[in-house]
Design a protein around this motif. Structure first.
Motif, mmCIF file in Angstrom:
data_model
loop_
_atom_site.group_PDB
_atom_site.id
_atom_site.type_symbol
_atom_site.label_atom_id
_atom_site.label_comp_id
_atom_site.label_asym_id
_atom_site.label_seq_id
_atom_site.Cartn_x
_atom_site.Cartn_y
_atom_site.Cartn_z
ATOM 1 N N SER A 404 0.818 -1.215 0.000
ATOM 2 C CA SER A 404 0.000 0.000 0.000
ATOM 3 C C SER A 404 0.849 1.262 0.000
ATOM 4 C CB SER A 404 -0.938 0.003 1.213
ATOM 5 O OG SER A 404 -1.819 -1.103 1.157
ATOM 6 N N GLN A 412 -1.141 -2.321 -7.325
ATOM 7 C CA GLN A 412 -2.570 -2.546 -7.097
ATOM 8 C C GLN A 412 -2.952 -3.992 -7.386
ATOM 9 O OE1 GLN A 412 -4.620 -0.320 -5.663
ATOM 10 N NE2 GLN A 412 -2.761 0.922 -5.471
ATOM 11 N N LYS A 416 -4.391 -6.661 -4.622
ATOM 12 C CA LYS A 416 -5.631 -7.399 -4.822
ATOM 13 C C LYS A 416 -5.424 -8.899 -4.644
ATOM 14 C CE LYS A 416 -10.025 -7.066 -5.918
ATOM 15 N NZ LYS A 416 -10.971 -6.288 -5.088
#
Length: 464
Positions: A404, A412, A416
Motif C-alpha cells: 500500500s 494494485q 488485490k
C-alpha cells in the motif's frame, strides 16, 4: 298560421271593419281586434275555438319534442365527456422477470384536451396519446432512459421509474458472461442463472465449469475466451497476472525464504536451524505426502508440506521456460536426499505459484517446523493447523501494508491478490483449517501471539 287563414276565409263576406293594433315582426306580438258588427255566428265561433285549441296543442307538442331531443343530446355529450376522463391502468404483463418489468402502453385515438403530458408537462390537445405508468404522454414524449429515443414498440421494460426499449434494457442491465461475453441465458423457469466468484465477482455461464474453460490454479478466476494463459507441466493453468510474479524454481524462492525468516524473527520466533526449502511439482509433492506419516499439508489440494523423516524427493533445479497455451518445456529435475539429523527435514512448496501465495504457504509450513523444533507436543489437528494459518494470515497482512505504500498499477494488482489469499484463509469452511484459524485468530487478537502459544504448549488448546 293555418287557423288564421281559415278565419279570414270564413268571415270575408261579413267583415265590415278590421282594426289592427301592434307591430308585426319576428319577435313582436300580433293583436287582431274585430268589431261587434263584423263578428261571425255562434257555430262559426265554436269552430274557430276548436281550430285555435288544436293549433296550440300541436305547437306545444312540437316544443316538447324539441326540448326532449336537446336533453338527449346533452346527456349523450355528458356521458362521452365522463368516459373520456377515465384513465385505464396499463394491463399487467405476465412476462415480468427479476431484472425489469415489461409494460404495454395503451394507445388512445383522441384526447379531450383535459390531460397533462408527463413528459413535457404540456396539455395534450386533440390527438393521439399514450396511457402508461399511471400517466398520459404524447407519443413522442415517452422516451427510453438509455438512448433517449421515443418508445414506439408495443412493449417496453421498466427499471424503477425509468422506461427502456427492451433491447436497450438488455444491453445495459442484462448480465453478460465474463468468459464468453454473451448475454447469460435464462433457465427453463425464465430466470437468469449464472455462477459467480465470491471474491472477484466474476459472472459466467454455469456450463463453463464443464466445457474445458481454463481456471487459474492460483487466483481461481475463469479465463475469458481468447485470453492467453500458461499451462504448467503438471496440468495446472496459470493466468498471466499470476504468472508475472510466479516463483518457478528453488533458487528463485530463496530471497522469499529469507524474508519470511526475518518476519519470524520480528515476532521473536527465530528458527535456529536452517531447514531446506525445495520447490517441487505436483507429482513429487503427492509422493512425498504419501510417504510422510507425520507431515502437515493443506487439504483438499496439497500445496505445501513440512517433512520430518528422511526421504528422497525430486526438486525443480532449473527454471522452466514458459510456453503460452501449452506445456512447459525444458524443466530439469534431479533427486535430493533428505537426512534425518533433526526432527524437521525439509519444507516442500508447489512451484509455479505467485510470490504472495508461495510466501503464505511457506509461512504456514515454517510454523509447523517451529512447533517441532521448539518441542511442542503433538497437537490436535485443528489447533496446529489453525495457529499455522494465523501466521500465514499475519504475513499477508504485513505484505498488504508494504504494498500500500507503493504506487503503480502493478502494486494494485499485487494488493488485490494478497487480499484474495487472505480472503481464502478467512472464508475457509473446513473444520480443521477454517474453524481452526478463526479460533486461533480470536485468541491472538485477545491475548497476543506469545500468550496464545504459551497456552497451547501448556494445555494443547487455544485460550478462551
Amino acid at each position: 298560421m293555418d287557423w288564421l287563414s281559415r278565419i279570414f276565409e270564413s268571415t270575408t263576406h261579413e267583415a265590415s271593419e278590421r282594426q289592427y293594433n301592434g307591430r308585426y315582426g319576428e319577435n313582436a306580438a300580433s293583436i287582431i281586434t274585430y268589431s261587434s258588427s263584423s263578428w261571425a255566428s255562434r257555430p262559426e265561433i265554436e269552430d274557430i275555438d276548436r281550430t285555435i285549441a288544436i293549433s296550440l296543442a300541436e305547437e306545444g307538442k312540437q316544443k316538447h319534442m324539441i326540448n326532449d331531443s336537446q336533453l338527449k343530446e346533452d346527456e349523450y355529450l355528458a356521458r362521452a365527456l365522463q368516459e373520456s376522463l377515465k384513465v385505464e391502468p396499463p394491463p399487467r404483463n405476465r412476462n415480468v422477470n427479476q431484472n425489469g418489468n415489461v409494460r404495454q402502453p395503451m394507445p388512445f385515438p383522441y384526447s379531450t384536451g383535459f390531460r397533462i403530458c408527463a413528459g413535457c408537462n404540456h396539455a395534450i390537445g386533440h390527438g393521439r396519446h399514450l396511457s402508461c405508468m399511471g400517466a398520459v404522454w404524447h407519443p413522442e414524449c415517452l422516451r427510453c432512459h438509455a438512448c433517449n429515443l421515443p418508445i414506439a414498440d408495443y412493449e417496453f421494460s421498466m427499471l424503477g421509474n425509468y422506461a427502456y426499449h427492451k433491447a436497450c434494457y438488455k444491453e445495459r442491465h442484462h448480465p453478460r458472461c465474463d468468459v464468453c461475453q454473451h448475454f447469460i441465458r435464462t433457465n427453463a423457469a425464465g430466470f437468469i442463472e449464472y455462477k459467480t466468484h465470491p471474491f472477484w465477482a466474476q459472472k459466467y455461464c454455469p456450463f463453463h465449469e464443464h466445457d474445458g474453460t481454463p481456471r487459474c490454479c492460483s487466483c481461481e478466476r475463469m479465463e475469458p475466451r481468447e485470453t492467453r494463459y500458461a499451462a504448467l507441466n503438471d496440468g495446472r493453468k496459470l493466468c498471466l497476472e499470476c504468472l508475472n510474479s510466479a516463483v518457478m524454481d528453488t533458487t528463485a524462492c530463496q530471497p522469499l525464504y529469507l524474508d519470511i525468516q526475518q518476519f519470524y524473527e520480528g515476532l521473536d520466533m527465530k528458527l535456529e536451524q536452517k531447514i531446506p526449502l525445495l520447490l517441487v511439482d505436483m507429482q513429487a509433492l503427492n509422493e512425498a505426502m504419501d510417504g510422510e506419516r507425520n507431515g502437515h499439508y493443506h487439504m483438499p489440494e496439497t500445496r505445501g508440506l513440512c517433512l520430518s523423516e528422511e526421504q528422497t524427493v525430486s526438486t525443480v533445479l532449473r527454471q522452466p521456460r514458459i510456453g503460452i497455451g501449452n506445456r512447459v518445456p525444458n524443466m530439469r529435475i534431479e533427486p535430493y536426499k533428505l537426512t534425518g539429523r533433526c526432527e524437521v527435514t525439509a519444507i516442500l512448496i508447489l512451484y509455479g505459484l505467485p510470490r504472495l501465495l508461495t510466501g503464505s504457504i511457506l509461512a504456514h509450513e515454517m510454523m509447523h517446523a517451529w512447533l517441532r523444533l521448539k518441542g511442542y507436543r503433538t497437537l490436535r489437528q485443528d489447533v496446529e493447523e489453525g495457529i499455522c494459518q494465523v501466521l500465514a494470515h499475519m504475513w499477508l497482512t504485513s505484505q498488504i501494508a508494504s504494498i500500500s505504500s507503493r504506487q503503480g498499477k502493478r502494486s494494485q494488482l499485487e494488493k488485490k491478490l494478497a487480499e484474495f489469499f487472505k480472503h481464502q484463509i478467512e472464508s475457509d469452511q473446513s473444520q480443521v483449517y477454517g474453524n481452526g484459524f478463526r479460533a486461533g485468530n480470536r485468541a491472538v487478537l485477545k491475548y497476543g501471539l506469545q500468550k496464545t502459544l504459551y497456552h497451547i504448549r501448556s494445555t494443547g488448546n487455544f485460550p478462551f
